[in-house]
Every structure is written in structure tokens, then in C-alpha cells.
Design a protein around this motif. Sequence first.
Motif, PDB file in Angstrom:
ATOM      1  N   TRP A  51     -32.144  19.257   7.276  1.00  0.00           N
ATOM      2  CA  TRP A  51     -33.424  19.930   7.468  1.00  0.00           C
ATOM      3  C   TRP A  51     -34.237  19.880   6.140  1.00  0.00           C
ATOM      4  O   TRP A  51     -33.450  20.057   5.028  1.00  0.00           O
ATOM      5  CB  TRP A  51     -33.328  21.445   8.016  1.00  0.00           C
ATOM      6  CG  TRP A  51     -32.349  21.490   8.932  1.00  0.00           C
ATOM      7  CD1 TRP A  51     -32.178  20.843  10.011  1.00  0.00           C
ATOM      8  CD2 TRP A  51     -30.971  22.445   8.718  1.00  0.00           C
ATOM      9  NE1 TRP A  51     -31.118  21.278  10.599  1.00  0.00           N
ATOM     10  CE2 TRP A  51     -30.345  22.396   9.806  1.00  0.00           C
ATOM     11  CE3 TRP A  51     -30.606  23.258   7.490  1.00  0.00           C
ATOM     12  CZ2 TRP A  51     -28.975  23.060  10.045  1.00  0.00           C
ATOM     13  CZ3 TRP A  51     -29.703  24.011   8.042  1.00  0.00           C
ATOM     14  CH2 TRP A  51     -28.803  23.887   9.153  1.00  0.00           C
ATOM     15  N   THR A  52     -35.395  19.879   6.065  1.00  0.00           N
ATOM     16  CA  THR A  52     -36.314  19.956   4.799  1.00  0.00           C
ATOM     17  C   THR A  52     -37.541  20.758   5.233  1.00  0.00           C
ATOM     18  O   THR A  52     -37.903  20.848   6.364  1.00  0.00           O
ATOM     19  CB  THR A  52     -36.688  18.614   4.340  1.00  0.00           C
ATOM     20  OG1 THR A  52     -37.227  17.774   5.068  1.00  0.00           O
ATOM     21  CG2 THR A  52     -35.461  17.915   3.902  1.00  0.00           C
ATOM     22  N   THR A  53     -38.202  21.301   4.052  1.00  0.00           N
ATOM     23  CA  THR A  53     -39.569  21.640   4.253  1.00  0.00           C
ATOM     24  C   THR A  53     -40.525  20.721   3.624  1.00  0.00           C
ATOM     25  O   THR A  53     -39.946  20.271   2.836  1.00  0.00           O
ATOM     26  CB  THR A  53     -39.774  23.063   3.568  1.00  0.00           C
ATOM     27  OG1 THR A  53     -39.619  22.898   1.972  1.00  0.00           O
ATOM     28  CG2 THR A  53     -38.588  23.961   3.905  1.00  0.00           C
ATOM     29  N   GLU A  54     -41.777  20.928   4.177  1.00  0.00           N
ATOM     30  CA  GLU A  54     -42.726  20.149   3.627  1.00  0.00           C
ATOM     31  C   GLU A  54     -42.877  20.072   2.041  1.00  0.00           C
ATOM     32  O   GLU A  54     -43.061  19.211   1.466  1.00  0.00           O
ATOM     33  CB  GLU A  54     -43.982  20.205   4.341  1.00  0.00           C
ATOM     34  CG  GLU A  54     -43.997  19.697   5.643  1.00  0.00           C
ATOM     35  CD  GLU A  54     -45.364  19.704   6.563  1.00  0.00           C
ATOM     36  OE1 GLU A  54     -46.246  20.330   5.882  1.00  0.00           O
ATOM     37  OE2 GLU A  54     -45.547  19.509   7.611  1.00  0.00           O
ATOM     38  N   GLU A  55     -43.160  21.471   1.593  1.00  0.00           N
ATOM     39  CA  GLU A  55     -43.189  21.645  -0.059  1.00  0.00           C
ATOM     40  C   GLU A  55     -41.942  21.129  -0.799  1.00  0.00           C
ATOM     41  O   GLU A  55     -42.215  20.725  -1.677  1.00  0.00           O
ATOM     42  CB  GLU A  55     -43.552  23.219  -0.094  1.00  0.00           C
ATOM     43  CG  GLU A  55     -43.883  23.435  -1.446  1.00  0.00           C
ATOM     44  CD  GLU A  55     -44.241  24.673  -1.897  1.00  0.00           C
ATOM     45  OE1 GLU A  55     -44.941  25.071  -2.952  1.00  0.00           O
ATOM     46  OE2 GLU A  55     -44.363  25.582  -0.814  1.00  0.00           O
ATOM     47  N   PHE A  56     -40.737  21.601  -0.364  1.00  0.00           N
ATOM     48  CA  PHE A  56     -39.699  21.486  -1.354  1.00  0.00           C
ATOM     49  C   PHE A  56     -38.938  20.167  -1.039  1.00  0.00           C
ATOM     50  O   PHE A  56     -38.155  19.718  -1.799  1.00  0.00           O
ATOM     51  CB  PHE A  56     -38.812  22.650  -1.236  1.00  0.00           C
ATOM     52  CG  PHE A  56     -39.372  23.947  -1.475  1.00  0.00           C
ATOM     53  CD1 PHE A  56     -40.206  24.056  -2.630  1.00  0.00           C
ATOM     54  CD2 PHE A  56     -39.412  25.128  -0.545  1.00  0.00           C
ATOM     55  CE1 PHE A  56     -40.886  25.249  -2.970  1.00  0.00           C
ATOM     56  CE2 PHE A  56     -40.139  26.321  -0.708  1.00  0.00           C
ATOM     57  CZ  PHE A  56     -40.910  26.486  -2.002  1.00  0.00           C
ATOM     58  N   GLY A  57     -38.879  19.440   0.209  1.00  0.00           N
ATOM     59  CA  GLY A  57     -38.663  18.328   0.449  1.00  0.00           C
ATOM     60  C   GLY A  57     -37.018  18.212   0.243  1.00  0.00           C
ATOM     61  O   GLY A  57     -36.442  18.953   0.773  1.00  0.00           O
ATOM     62  N   SER A  58     -36.716  16.972  -0.431  1.00  0.00           N
ATOM     63  CA  SER A  58     -35.105  16.844  -0.543  1.00  0.00           C
ATOM     64  C   SER A  58     -34.246  17.532  -1.762  1.00  0.00           C
ATOM     65  O   SER A  58     -33.420  17.669  -1.862  1.00  0.00           O
ATOM     66  CB  SER A  58     -34.910  15.084  -0.986  1.00  0.00           C
ATOM     67  OG  SER A  58     -35.663  15.103  -2.100  1.00  0.00           O
ATOM     68  N   SER A  59     -35.188  18.348  -2.333  1.00  0.00           N
ATOM     69  CA  SER A  59     -34.903  19.236  -3.474  1.00  0.00           C
ATOM     70  C   SER A  59     -33.883  20.516  -2.781  1.00  0.00           C
ATOM     71  O   SER A  59     -33.182  21.187  -3.367  1.00  0.00           O
ATOM     72  CB  SER A  59     -35.756  20.003  -4.197  1.00  0.00           C
ATOM     73  OG  SER A  59     -36.361  19.110  -4.718  1.00  0.00           O
ATOM     74  N   HIS A  60     -34.163  20.717  -1.371  1.00  0.00           N
ATOM     75  CA  HIS A  60     -33.817  21.678  -0.784  1.00  0.00           C
ATOM     76  C   HIS A  60     -33.283  21.022   0.839  1.00  0.00           C
ATOM     77  O   HIS A  60     -33.872  21.808   1.867  1.00  0.00           O
ATOM     78  CB  HIS A  60     -34.613  23.046  -0.696  1.00  0.00           C
ATOM     79  CG  HIS A  60     -34.541  23.707  -2.163  1.00  0.00           C
ATOM     80  ND1 HIS A  60     -33.625  24.629  -2.581  1.00  0.00           N
ATOM     81  CD2 HIS A  60     -35.801  23.712  -2.831  1.00  0.00           C
ATOM     82  CE1 HIS A  60     -33.781  24.863  -3.559  1.00  0.00           C
ATOM     83  NE2 HIS A  60     -34.917  24.475  -3.829  1.00  0.00           N
ATOM     84  N   GLU A  61     -32.667  20.357   0.883  1.00  0.00           N
ATOM     85  CA  GLU A  61     -32.174  19.522   2.068  1.00  0.00           C
ATOM     86  C   GLU A  61     -31.010  20.220   2.683  1.00  0.00           C
ATOM     87  O   GLU A  61     -30.046  20.519   1.755  1.00  0.00           O
ATOM     88  CB  GLU A  61     -31.923  18.093   1.645  1.00  0.00           C
ATOM     89  CG  GLU A  61     -31.608  17.415   3.088  1.00  0.00           C
ATOM     90  CD  GLU A  61     -31.292  15.877   2.713  1.00  0.00           C
ATOM     91  OE1 GLU A  61     -32.059  15.087   3.190  1.00  0.00           O
ATOM     92  OE2 GLU A  61     -30.388  15.533   2.415  1.00  0.00           O
ATOM     93  N   GLY A  62     -31.067  20.976   3.685  1.00  0.00           N
ATOM     94  CA  GLY A  62     -30.191  21.789   4.196  1.00  0.00           C
ATOM     95  C   GLY A  62     -29.420  21.097   5.534  1.00  0.00           C
ATOM     96  O   GLY A  62     -29.911  20.083   6.012  1.00  0.00           O
ATOM     97  N   ALA A  63     -28.254  21.628   5.758  1.00  0.00           N
ATOM     98  CA  ALA A  63     -27.250  21.095   6.722  1.00  0.00           C
ATOM     99  C   ALA A  63     -26.276  21.860   7.128  1.00  0.00           C
ATOM    100  O   ALA A  63     -26.081  23.033   6.580  1.00  0.00           O
ATOM    101  CB  ALA A  63     -26.769  19.783   6.380  1.00  0.00           C
ATOM    102  N   VAL A  64     -25.519  21.900   8.296  1.00  0.00           N
ATOM    103  CA  VAL A  64     -24.396  22.566   8.600  1.00  0.00           C
ATOM    104  C   VAL A  64     -23.297  21.854   8.043  1.00  0.00           C
ATOM    105  O   VAL A  64     -22.775  20.897   8.266  1.00  0.00           O
ATOM    106  CB  VAL A  64     -24.116  22.751  10.160  1.00  0.00           C
ATOM    107  CG1 VAL A  64     -22.880  23.146  10.525  1.00  0.00           C
ATOM    108  CG2 VAL A  64     -25.584  23.168  10.864  1.00  0.00           C
TER     109      VAL A  64
END
Length: 201
Positions: A7-20
Motif C-alpha cells: 500500500w502507498t499514499t499519493e503524497e508519500f509514495g514508496s517512502s512509506h510503502e506498507g504491507a502485512v
Amino acid sequence: MGERETWTTEEFGSSHEGAVGVLLADGSVPASVFFGMSSGVGGESVSQWSVYDGASAHGPRAAALRAVCSCGWNGPERRLDWGVIGERKLVEAAGGTADTCMEDWDAHTAEVEDSAIPLPEAVTALLAQLQEEVEKLAKTSPLAAVRAARRLEVTAGQVGYWPAHHARRDTTVEQAAAALGLNEDAARKLMARFGGWSPYR
């Protein structure tokens, strides 16, 4: 790291890529699971949480799930009760737990947004109004909306040029990254894009 849903947000992108993420009973993080092709040539490494069910063709049995982020943040452990899961497929039995992990990551990105340098309310309101007006325009004239979006791109480049240069002069990459909610590489590239210089110099 093998393939998995992220998962990512549009503003933070791969800097805060989340997962389980997955934890084993000893607290360790399991390696990716390799699925070979039926032809015997090649295959794919997978680290999607649902493959860690202890089945012979899959990975070891997961003891807990947790949200993880590319920034290094980890969410709370969500223990799995295999007595309740039984013979059901993990993807079905623990789907709710995985959803909770995503909610944990959502809370993390909200904290990142709160810790980033704040924007004046007037600017936030204007940006929201612009988005609303362009979306409204798109319903009656899609091409006009595309032109408006293009004008916004041009305007962003113009208004971001000198601030990027001043920020580069007055702040470190570490400070810029913290203020923008990005990792240092992403902050460096963003500043370079607005400032018109190479991110590698």
C-alpha cells in the motif's frame, strides 16, 4: 523480498510503502517462499502473508501478522490462533487480521502527515477548492479539465523552483526529508525536480 501486496499514499509514495508482515513463533521474519514453474524452469519468490500456512508447498506457519513500512516502522503484533483457524485457508481465516494491519499502517501514515511541515489553512483550502473545481469541470468538459490539470503542473513547477533552491541552501537533506514526510532519496529527487538540477550531483 518476494512479491506481495503493498500500500502507498499519493503524497508519500514508496517512502512509506506498507504491507502485512509475518512473524514466526520464535519472533523471526521468514524468508520468501519460492514457487517454481510447472515446467521446472524459473519461478517466483513470494512473501504475501497468506502463503505462510505451514503447508508442504508453502512457507512455514505464521504465528502473528503485523503492519510493516518501508521506513522501518512496524505495527503491533496480531497473533494468529491456529486452534480457531483449523483447516481453513489462511487467506480466508485471517483476512480480518490483515485488514487490521492495514488500519495500523493507515494510522502510521496519518502520524507521518501530522509530523510533516504544516501548510497554512488558506493554502490547504485553496488546493481543495482547485481539486473540487477541476473535478466539477471534468463532468462537462474533460478536455478543459485536462488543460486545467496541465496548467496546475506548470504552475507547480514555477512556484516550486526558487523554494527548492532556497531549501537546498538552508537545510540538510535529512531536514528536508523529515519536513516532507519522505525518505532522503525521495526528498532529494523531489527537490531536484522542482529546482531543475540533477539529483545525483
